[in-house]
Design a protein around this motif. Structure first.
Motif, short mmCIF file in Angstrom:
data_model
loop_
_atom_site.label_atom_id
_atom_site.label_comp_id
_atom_site.label_asym_id
_atom_site.label_seq_id
_atom_site.Cartn_x
_atom_site.Cartn_y
_atom_site.Cartn_z
N UNK A 154 0.83 -1.21 0.00
CA UNK A 154 0.00 0.00 0.00
C UNK A 154 0.86 1.25 0.00
N UNK A 155 1.93 1.25 0.80
CA UNK A 155 2.83 2.41 0.83
C UNK A 155 3.43 2.67 -0.55
N UNK A 156 3.79 1.62 -1.26
CA UNK A 156 4.34 1.79 -2.62
C UNK A 156 3.30 2.39 -3.56
N UNK A 157 2.07 1.91 -3.46
CA UNK A 157 1.00 2.43 -4.31
C UNK A 157 0.71 3.90 -4.00
N UNK A 158 0.71 4.25 -2.72
CA UNK A 158 0.47 5.64 -2.32
C UNK A 158 1.61 6.55 -2.79
N UNK A 159 2.84 6.08 -2.66
CA UNK A 159 3.98 6.87 -3.11
C UNK A 159 3.91 7.13 -4.61
N UNK A 160 3.45 6.15 -5.35
CA UNK A 160 3.32 6.33 -6.80
C UNK A 160 2.27 7.38 -7.14
N UNK A 161 1.21 7.47 -6.34
CA UNK A 161 0.12 8.41 -6.61
C UNK A 161 0.40 9.80 -6.04
N UNK A 162 1.30 9.92 -5.12
CA UNK A 162 1.54 11.18 -4.40
C UNK A 162 2.28 12.20 -5.25
N UNK A 163 1.95 13.47 -5.01
CA UNK A 163 2.72 14.56 -5.62
C UNK A 163 4.04 14.74 -4.89
N UNK A 164 4.00 14.48 -3.57
CA UNK A 164 5.18 14.64 -2.73
C UNK A 164 5.20 13.52 -1.70
N UNK A 165 6.37 12.89 -1.53
CA UNK A 165 6.56 11.85 -0.52
C UNK A 165 7.64 12.32 0.43
N UNK A 166 7.33 12.25 1.73
CA UNK A 166 8.27 12.68 2.76
C UNK A 166 8.46 11.54 3.76
N UNK A 167 9.71 11.26 4.08
CA UNK A 167 10.02 10.33 5.16
C UNK A 167 10.46 11.16 6.36
N UNK A 168 9.88 10.87 7.51
CA UNK A 168 10.26 11.58 8.73
C UNK A 168 11.02 10.63 9.64
N UNK A 169 12.13 11.11 10.16
CA UNK A 169 12.93 10.34 11.09
C UNK A 169 13.46 11.31 12.13
N UNK A 170 13.17 11.05 13.38
CA UNK A 170 13.58 11.93 14.49
C UNK A 170 13.09 13.37 14.27
N UNK A 171 11.91 13.51 13.67
CA UNK A 171 11.35 14.82 13.43
C UNK A 171 11.94 15.56 12.24
N UNK A 172 12.87 14.93 11.55
CA UNK A 172 13.52 15.57 10.40
C UNK A 172 12.94 15.02 9.10
N UNK A 173 12.39 15.91 8.26
CA UNK A 173 11.80 15.44 7.00
C UNK A 173 12.85 15.29 5.89
N UNK A 174 12.70 14.23 5.13
CA UNK A 174 13.49 14.04 3.93
C UNK A 174 12.51 13.86 2.78
N UNK A 175 12.58 14.76 1.81
CA UNK A 175 11.69 14.68 0.65
C UNK A 175 12.24 13.63 -0.30
N UNK A 176 11.45 12.60 -0.56
CA UNK A 176 11.86 11.52 -1.44
C UNK A 176 11.34 11.72 -2.86
N UNK A 177 10.25 12.49 -2.99
CA UNK A 177 9.65 12.71 -4.31
C UNK A 177 8.96 14.08 -4.30
N UNK A 178 9.10 14.83 -5.38
CA UNK A 178 8.39 16.10 -5.53
C UNK A 178 8.95 17.20 -4.64
N UNK A 179 8.09 18.19 -4.39
CA UNK A 179 8.45 19.32 -3.56
C UNK A 179 7.36 19.53 -2.52
N UNK A 180 7.76 19.95 -1.32
CA UNK A 180 6.79 20.21 -0.27
C UNK A 180 5.83 21.31 -0.69
N UNK A 181 4.53 21.12 -0.42
CA UNK A 181 3.58 22.19 -0.72
C UNK A 181 3.78 23.37 0.22
#
Length: 105
Positions: free
Chosen positions: A76-103
């Motif tokens: 499901x996460x893979x399917x959502x990432x494919x549909x998303x305009x922007x994908x962000x992974x958060x670790x220790x409160x720090x965002x890493x943009x994996x796809x697109x640009x933050x709105x």
């Protein structure tokens, strides 16, 4: 759609709050019972922000049902990432943009 993922207690909800809009949390729990993950992903993509907790990084469960649920959550996460305009992974409160640009907030 903004898709946010990361481990438990990594600050996903706090980070998502700045974007507003229609938000849904813990979507990984919906995957195990979904008869059609593609359809579920399409329904979830209608939200502005979708948050899923990453559950595949730990020890593989002995129980077959738990392994199946984990597999469905990952798919499901893979399917959502494919549909998303922007994908962000958060670790220790720090965002890493994996796809697109933050709105804009």
């Amino acid at each position: 759609m903004l898709f946010i993922t990361g481990p438990l207690y990594s600050g996903k909800r706090t980070f998502a709050a700045r974007f507003g809009g229609r938000q849904i949390f813990d979507v990984q729990t919906l995957a195990a019972a979904a008869p059609d993950l593609e359809k579920l992903a399409d329904e979830l993509a209608a939200y502005d922000v979708v948050i899923a907790t990453e559950i595949g990084g730990g020890i593989v469960p002995m129980d077959a049902g738990e392994r199946t649920a984990r597999e469905a959550a990952g798919r499901l996460a893979c399917l959502l990432a494919a549909r998303a305009d922007c994908v962000v992974e958060l670790f220790c409160g720090l965002p890493t943009v994996l796809k697109g640009e933050l709105p804009e907030c």
